[in-house]
Design a protein around this motif. Structure first.
Motif, PDB file in Angstrom:
ATOM      1  N   UNK A 124      29.474  22.080  29.303  1.00  0.00           N
ATOM      2  CA  UNK A 124      30.357  22.947  28.135  1.00  0.00           C
ATOM      3  C   UNK A 124      31.367  21.489  28.672  1.00  0.00           C
ATOM      4  N   UNK A 125      32.637  21.813  27.706  1.00  0.00           N
ATOM      5  CA  UNK A 125      33.188  20.376  28.114  1.00  0.00           C
ATOM      6  C   UNK A 125      34.476  21.243  26.882  1.00  0.00           C
ATOM      7  N   UNK A 126      35.306  20.142  26.804  1.00  0.00           N
ATOM      8  CA  UNK A 126      36.973  20.531  26.451  1.00  0.00           C
ATOM      9  C   UNK A 126      37.256  19.807  24.871  1.00  0.00           C
ATOM     10  N   UNK A 131      34.748  18.777  21.109  1.00  0.00           N
ATOM     11  CA  UNK A 131      33.388  17.890  20.566  1.00  0.00           C
ATOM     12  C   UNK A 131      32.589  16.445  20.619  1.00  0.00           C
ATOM     13  N   UNK A 132      34.813  16.029  20.879  1.00  0.00           N
ATOM     14  CA  UNK A 132      34.081  14.200  20.791  1.00  0.00           C
ATOM     15  C   UNK A 132      34.111  13.536  22.013  1.00  0.00           C
ATOM     16  N   UNK A 133      33.067  12.500  22.077  1.00  0.00           N
ATOM     17  CA  UNK A 133      32.448  11.621  23.879  1.00  0.00           C
ATOM     18  C   UNK A 133      33.781  12.077  24.472  1.00  0.00           C
ATOM     19  N   UNK A 134      35.127  11.422  23.938  1.00  0.00           N
ATOM     20  CA  UNK A 134      36.104  11.797  25.159  1.00  0.00           C
ATOM     21  C   UNK A 134      36.375  12.887  25.828  1.00  0.00           C
ATOM     22  N   UNK A 135      35.715  13.794  25.671  1.00  0.00           N
ATOM     23  CA  UNK A 135      35.847  14.743  25.844  1.00  0.00           C
ATOM     24  C   UNK A 135      35.820  15.202  27.184  1.00  0.00           C
ATOM     25  N   UNK A 136      36.213  15.606  28.057  1.00  0.00           N
ATOM     26  CA  UNK A 136      36.325  16.282  29.365  1.00  0.00           C
ATOM     27  C   UNK A 136      34.920  17.524  30.398  1.00  0.00           C
ATOM     28  N   UNK A 137      34.428  17.155  30.849  1.00  0.00           N
ATOM     29  CA  UNK A 137      33.309  18.054  31.219  1.00  0.00           C
ATOM     30  C   UNK A 137      33.835  19.790  31.868  1.00  0.00           C
ATOM     31  N   UNK A 138      33.762  20.802  31.819  1.00  0.00           N
ATOM     32  CA  UNK A 138      33.937  21.939  32.700  1.00  0.00           C
ATOM     33  C   UNK A 138      33.356  23.016  33.320  1.00  0.00           C
ATOM     34  N   UNK A 139      31.842  22.802  32.222  1.00  0.00           N
ATOM     35  CA  UNK A 139      30.836  23.643  32.964  1.00  0.00           C
ATOM     36  C   UNK A 139      29.588  22.828  33.457  1.00  0.00           C
ATOM     37  N   UNK A 194      42.387  21.710  26.919  1.00  0.00           N
ATOM     38  CA  UNK A 194      40.749  22.168  26.024  1.00  0.00           C
ATOM     39  C   UNK A 194      41.556  22.319  24.580  1.00  0.00           C
ATOM     40  N   UNK A 195      40.361  21.883  23.917  1.00  0.00           N
ATOM     41  CA  UNK A 195      40.981  22.285  22.847  1.00  0.00           C
ATOM     42  C   UNK A 195      40.885  24.007  22.235  1.00  0.00           C
ATOM     43  N   UNK A 196      41.630  24.293  21.175  1.00  0.00           N
ATOM     44  CA  UNK A 196      41.155  25.753  20.736  1.00  0.00           C
ATOM     45  C   UNK A 196      40.143  26.121  19.990  1.00  0.00           C
ATOM     46  N   UNK A 197      39.788  25.603  19.340  1.00  0.00           N
ATOM     47  CA  UNK A 197      38.421  25.759  18.712  1.00  0.00           C
ATOM     48  C   UNK A 197      37.423  25.470  19.901  1.00  0.00           C
ATOM     49  N   UNK A 246      38.322  26.117  22.973  1.00  0.00           N
ATOM     50  CA  UNK A 246      38.367  27.523  23.898  1.00  0.00           C
ATOM     51  C   UNK A 246      37.793  28.914  23.088  1.00  0.00           C
ATOM     52  N   UNK A 247      37.720  28.957  21.669  1.00  0.00           N
ATOM     53  CA  UNK A 247      37.088  30.132  21.320  1.00  0.00           C
ATOM     54  C   UNK A 247      35.957  30.090  20.954  1.00  0.00           C
ATOM     55  N   UNK A 248      34.977  28.833  21.524  1.00  0.00           N
ATOM     56  CA  UNK A 248      33.348  29.248  21.187  1.00  0.00           C
ATOM     57  C   UNK A 248      32.895  29.269  22.274  1.00  0.00           C
ATOM     58  N   UNK A 249      33.777  28.749  23.909  1.00  0.00           N
ATOM     59  CA  UNK A 249      33.491  29.018  24.613  1.00  0.00           C
ATOM     60  C   UNK A 249      33.934  30.166  25.676  1.00  0.00           C
ATOM     61  N   UNK A 250      34.801  30.331  25.164  1.00  0.00           N
ATOM     62  CA  UNK A 250      36.040  31.338  26.226  1.00  0.00           C
ATOM     63  C   UNK A 250      36.775  31.044  27.552  1.00  0.00           C
ATOM     64  N   UNK A 251      37.039  29.451  27.867  1.00  0.00           N
ATOM     65  CA  UNK A 251      37.082  28.885  28.952  1.00  0.00           C
ATOM     66  C   UNK A 251      38.714  28.946  28.659  1.00  0.00           C
ATOM     67  N   UNK A 252      39.458  28.822  29.469  1.00  0.00           N
ATOM     68  CA  UNK A 252      41.008  28.385  29.296  1.00  0.00           C
ATOM     69  C   UNK A 252      41.767  27.955  30.261  1.00  0.00           C
ATOM     70  N   UNK A 253      42.588  27.260  30.147  1.00  0.00           N
ATOM     71  CA  UNK A 253      43.126  26.274  32.047  1.00  0.00           C
ATOM     72  C   UNK A 253      44.911  27.090  32.042  1.00  0.00           C
ATOM     73  N   UNK A 254      45.272  26.942  32.990  1.00  0.00           N
ATOM     74  CA  UNK A 254      46.887  27.867  33.377  1.00  0.00           C
ATOM     75  C   UNK A 254      46.516  27.077  34.597  1.00  0.00           C
ATOM     76  N   UNK A 255      48.142  26.688  34.634  1.00  0.00           N
ATOM     77  CA  UNK A 255      48.197  25.892  36.219  1.00  0.00           C
ATOM     78  C   UNK A 255      47.503  25.267  36.680  1.00  0.00           C
ATOM     79  N   UNK A 256      46.244  24.993  36.334  1.00  0.00           N
ATOM     80  CA  UNK A 256      45.621  23.795  36.322  1.00  0.00           C
ATOM     81  C   UNK A 256      44.803  24.627  37.397  1.00  0.00           C
ATOM     82  N   UNK A 257      43.836  26.101  36.891  1.00  0.00           N
ATOM     83  CA  UNK A 257      43.164  26.799  37.525  1.00  0.00           C
ATOM     84  C   UNK A 257      42.026  26.755  35.747  1.00  0.00           C
TER      85      UNK A 257
END
Length: 206
Positions: free
Chosen positions: A17-19, A21-29, A49-52, A54-65
């Protein structure tokens, strides 16, 4: 009697799972499963995280968490996650890594992450190759009349179940069941096997 020579290589199903859908994205899971062995690690991405996504995966980042559906999750650094993944593959003895639509997306993203920490050669040493189940399913089900070869649709059509798509661990567990239902032959698997190096060569030649 040693019958290991008759055994096909062990198969590991993996997903990222990534931030975005572009290839320069970062891994999240990064998650993987092989029989009853599971691997599942989360990382705080360095890109937003791109908003789209976040909506699909449910991942979000706040204060480096990192949060999944608003609950904090335990994270590793990207390097720790990749080293742990290599150890997981090593334990399974040069398995085939299988994923859905990985040639176009997951493999280039994973290769870039491995290269960043000079881990590619170590990774490849413990791997038999990659198999993309998207073209494999298209080949095996070409006369089925299926309109969509998205993993969710294949799982629904072949296994009659729905699952929590876009969580990498749920995705790989569903993919493992799907692969067993598809029953590809050794020859069909071989036709769809590739390496990170062959992938890089193909992109240079395009």
């Amino acid at each position: 009697m040693d019958s290991s020579s008759q055994h096909p290589p062990c198969t590991v199903f993996f997903d990222l799972e990534t931030t975005g859908l572009d290839r320069s994205c970062d891994l999240v899971q990064l998650a993987a499963v092989s029989g009853s062995h599971t691997f599942n690690l989360f990382m705080v991405p360095r890109r937003p995280m791109q908003p789209s996504a976040s909506r699909i995966t449910g991942f979000s980042v706040r204060r480096q968490r990192l949060f999944l559906h608003h609950r904090p999750v335990l994270t590793s650094s990207l390097r720790e996650a990749l080293v742990s993944f290599i150890t997981f593959l090593q334990m399974l003895g040069r398995p085939l890594l299988v994923g859905h639509n990985i040639r176009r997306f997951d493999c280039p993203v994973l290769a870039r992450a491995l290269d960043e920490f000079s881990l590619r050669s170590d990774f490849q040493k413990h791997l038999g190759g990659f198999v993309d189940t998207l073209p494999l399913a298209r080949q095996l089900l070409k006369d089925s009349g299926l309109q969509s070869f998205k993993q969710e649709n294949l799982v629904k059509s072949l296994l009659g179940v729905s699952y929590a798509a876009h969580n990498a661990l749920e995705d790989v567990q569903a993919l493992q069941r799907l692969y067993w239902a598809l029953k590809p032959t050794a020859n069909q698997i071989q036709q769809h096997t590739f390496t990170l190096d062959s992938l890089a060569a193909a992109s240079v030649n395009h």
